[in-house]
Scaffold this motif. Structure first.
Motif, mmCIF file in Angstrom:
data_model
loop_
_atom_site.group_PDB
_atom_site.id
_atom_site.type_symbol
_atom_site.label_atom_id
_atom_site.label_comp_id
_atom_site.label_asym_id
_atom_site.label_seq_id
_atom_site.Cartn_x
_atom_site.Cartn_y
_atom_site.Cartn_z
ATOM 1 N N UNK A 1 -6.751 -17.245 13.752
ATOM 2 C CA UNK A 1 -5.572 -16.392 13.931
ATOM 3 C C UNK A 1 -4.352 -17.113 13.351
ATOM 4 N N UNK A 2 -4.297 -17.169 12.012
ATOM 5 C CA UNK A 2 -3.246 -17.927 11.328
ATOM 6 C C UNK A 2 -2.505 -17.038 10.334
ATOM 7 N N UNK A 3 -1.261 -17.453 10.032
ATOM 8 C CA UNK A 3 -0.453 -16.721 9.065
ATOM 9 C C UNK A 3 -0.626 -17.236 7.641
ATOM 10 N N UNK A 4 -1.012 -18.512 7.498
ATOM 11 C CA UNK A 4 -1.120 -19.117 6.167
ATOM 12 C C UNK A 4 -2.374 -19.985 6.074
ATOM 13 N N UNK B 148 4.697 -5.888 6.348
ATOM 14 C CA UNK B 148 3.340 -5.432 6.085
ATOM 15 C C UNK B 148 2.651 -5.162 7.413
ATOM 16 N N UNK B 149 2.099 -3.962 7.582
ATOM 17 C CA UNK B 149 1.408 -3.623 8.825
ATOM 18 C C UNK B 149 0.418 -2.503 8.563
ATOM 19 N N UNK C 108 -4.859 -13.935 9.203
ATOM 20 C CA UNK C 108 -5.188 -12.936 10.232
ATOM 21 C C UNK C 108 -5.128 -11.505 9.725
ATOM 22 N N UNK C 109 -4.138 -11.194 8.880
ATOM 23 C CA UNK C 109 -3.990 -9.809 8.431
ATOM 24 C C UNK C 109 -5.070 -9.422 7.425
ATOM 25 N N UNK D 222 2.304 -8.156 10.172
ATOM 26 C CA UNK D 222 1.679 -7.569 11.341
ATOM 27 C C UNK D 222 2.059 -8.230 12.654
ATOM 28 N N UNK D 223 3.062 -9.126 12.671
ATOM 29 C CA UNK D 223 3.397 -9.876 13.879
ATOM 30 C C UNK D 223 4.623 -9.330 14.609
#
Length: 343
Positions: A171-174, A287-288, A156-157, A334-335
């Motif tokens: 919309x996933x983190x990995x 991280x953002x 997602x990022x 970013x979460x």
């Protein structure tokens, strides 16, 4: 025999600045059967350390995944060494669009179970039975086809700051999270749709294309060389650029501008922005996305709590961190709930 770094990142950065010589940021990968990964790892470290190569390299029984910074004057020697290894001869090298001499500050060659963490334990899955590779011109044709489903295989990022138009952006983190989600969402189109995938440099699509063929998808394609090579071909062949925004990269640059579109927003104030940063509080390091105005206001931190810690004397910060495990927020890019305008 030296097998590990002896200089800190700060010391290395000073030496690079002092030398004043151009460096090239390069990435490559290949799937191959590697027997003794430790011996291969040590072989790479010894030879690349002599060439002043820096970067992050993962070696596994299934292959190698490398992101590097190479002195321009040593490029031919480096390439000759790659070609001396049978399964790396003429491997495609993705050379960064935007160069930065400080993209990597250490040489880290690590042995891993896999070169891309996928969470798969299916021994009948053959990673070499991959999908059809397409160049930028063919890719542009495919994604305009109404029978094509275009999928972004990144997290997602990454897709938040840049992606191809009309792409599905999970919309996933990995990476491992996306494999089953995409299969489930597209289960009714295994025969009638063209599944076209892309990622940063191709490595995730390589595995994903083989996985989806294994799962019964009949028309599977992947963008050869990923976004990096696509951008190069678009410029060389004067093709229409269908990518909007920035390409997220995994080094100190954090992104390469591909188009002038800014499709993301500052996670703190909501203004258009696509610059990723890490929270300056070492106990957070989240991280953002942060604009220059918020960076100044927040002293490069993600929250008021982190700002208060970051403004303490360094020894007091160390004392607060002592005995504590690094916060999980570093992995939730970013979460964090402190970010008002997160995706």
């Amino acid at each position: 025999m030296q097998l590990y770094n002896t200089l800190s990142a700060i010391e290395r950065a000073a030496l690079i600045e002092e030398a004043g010589k151009e460096r090239l940021t390069i990435s490559f990968y290949t799937y191959a059967h590697i027997g003794n990964t430790t011996i291969f790892r040590n072989h790479l470290f010894i030879h690349w350390n002599e060439m002043d190569v820096l970067g992050r390299i993962y070696v596994a029984h299934e292959g190698i995944n490398a992101q590097l910074s190479v002195p321009a004057e040593n490029f031919n020697v480096f390439k000759a060494h790659l070609d001396s290894i049978s399964f790396l001869e003429n491997v495609r090298l993705n050379i960064a669009i935007e160069q930065d001499n400080l993209s990597f500050l250490k040489l880290k060659v690590k042995v891993r179970n896999k070169i891309v963490a996928d969470g798969l334990n299916d021994h009948t899955f053959d990673v070499t039975n991959k999908g059809i590779h397409v160049d930028a011109e063919k890719f542009n044709e495919l994604i305009e086809d109404p029978d094509t489903v275009l999928v972004d295989m990144r997290n997602h990022y990454e897709s938040e700051i840049g992606h191809f138009k009309n792409a599905i952006t999970p919309d996933v983190d990995t990476f491992r999270d996306s494999l089953d989600i995409i299969e489930k969402d597209l289960a009714d189109h295994k025969k009638d749709k063209k599944l076209v995938m892309y990622c940063t440099g191709g490595i995730r699509c390589e595995k994903a294309s083989a996985y989806y063929k294994h799962k019964g998808f009949e028309q599977v394609y992947q963008l050869e060389g990923g976004i990096i090579e696509y951008t190069r071909q678009v410029e060389q062949k004067k093709l229409e650029n269908k990518f909007r925004g920035k390409n997220f990269v995994f080094d100190h640059r954090r992104g390469e501008r591909i188009s002038e579109d800014v499709i993301a927003n500052c996670h703190q104030c909501g203004e258009p922005c696509d610059d990723h940063v890490n929270c300056a509080n070492e106990a957070c390091h989240l991280l953002f996305i942060q604009c220059k105005s918020c960076a100044e206001k927040m002293n490069n931190c993600c929250s008021d709590a982190c700002k208060e810690v970051h403004e303490l004397p360094y020894e007091e910060q160390k004392a607060l961190r002592k005995g504590k495990v690094v916060s999980n927020k570093i992995f939730k890019k970013g979460r964090s709930e402190v970010l008002k305008f997160k995706k």
